[in-house]
Design an enzyme around this catalytic site. Sequence first.
Site: not given
Length: 289
Positions: A98, A173, A241
């Site tokens: 990611t 995502k 994050k």
Amino acid sequence: MAKVAFIGLGVMGFPMAGHLKEKGGHEVSVYNRTTAKAEAWVSKFGGRLGKTPAEAAEGADFVFTCVGNDDDLRSVTIGPDGVLAAMKPGAILIDNTTASAEVARELAQAASAKGCGFIDAPVSGGQAGAENGVLTVMCGGDQATFDKAKQVIDAYARMVGLMGPVGAGQLAKMMNQICIAGLVQGLSEAVHFGKKAGMDIEKVVEVISKGAAGSWQMENRHKTMNAGKYDFGFAVDWMRKDLDIVLTEAKRNGATLPVTALVDQFYAEVQKMGGNRWDTSSLLARLEK
């Protein structure tokens, strides 16, 4: 059967690489920054251990990366010992990290210069999804490259979809994480409210989960949340994050994300409570402190 390299054997990558070997039937070589993890993987599944990402990628038809962030990704791909230094023309680099859409486009350009294909392919489903081989994979790239990559990705996935050109997998995502942030905060508030009102949380969820309020988070996290247990999946540090990636992209494209920004700050409060490694449902702990 294909020759496959897998770079990054964390809680996600370790089982994903295992599925490529056992379920996919591929010949797999691996690399991990902590050599002991790579040795443990080879001991469990067989295959070959590379001393560097480049060594692991040598001769591979497909090279997978699943590391921590943009900088980690650059170091294992375009660094001096990165996979692109050894990948053969026609091979495909598939990134499960990611990361930002920006780094995906950067890697696609670097891969193209080497005569290689590239797919950004972040995943959703957490550690359990990786271990059970039922991840959802959101891909960015061209159709022809995706069609080749999907045949291999299927070994660890339940759903694999092409979202658009390079970077679109990462953008999808980001949308996924935006949805989760709002859902978990809403569920946390509902459980908190129910407890304060003296309601039987189990009874209520049994009913409302079958209606419009139902969600994966409700089905899979309400019991552990009600019990005050938060060690069942995706960690707060990882979520922060991801939300940083989301909010940075939102500044770039002009999207307004007030709820996401607020929930990100709530997760920062959870970190201050010592909940860095708690799962994302620990937003409830903040309300109950």
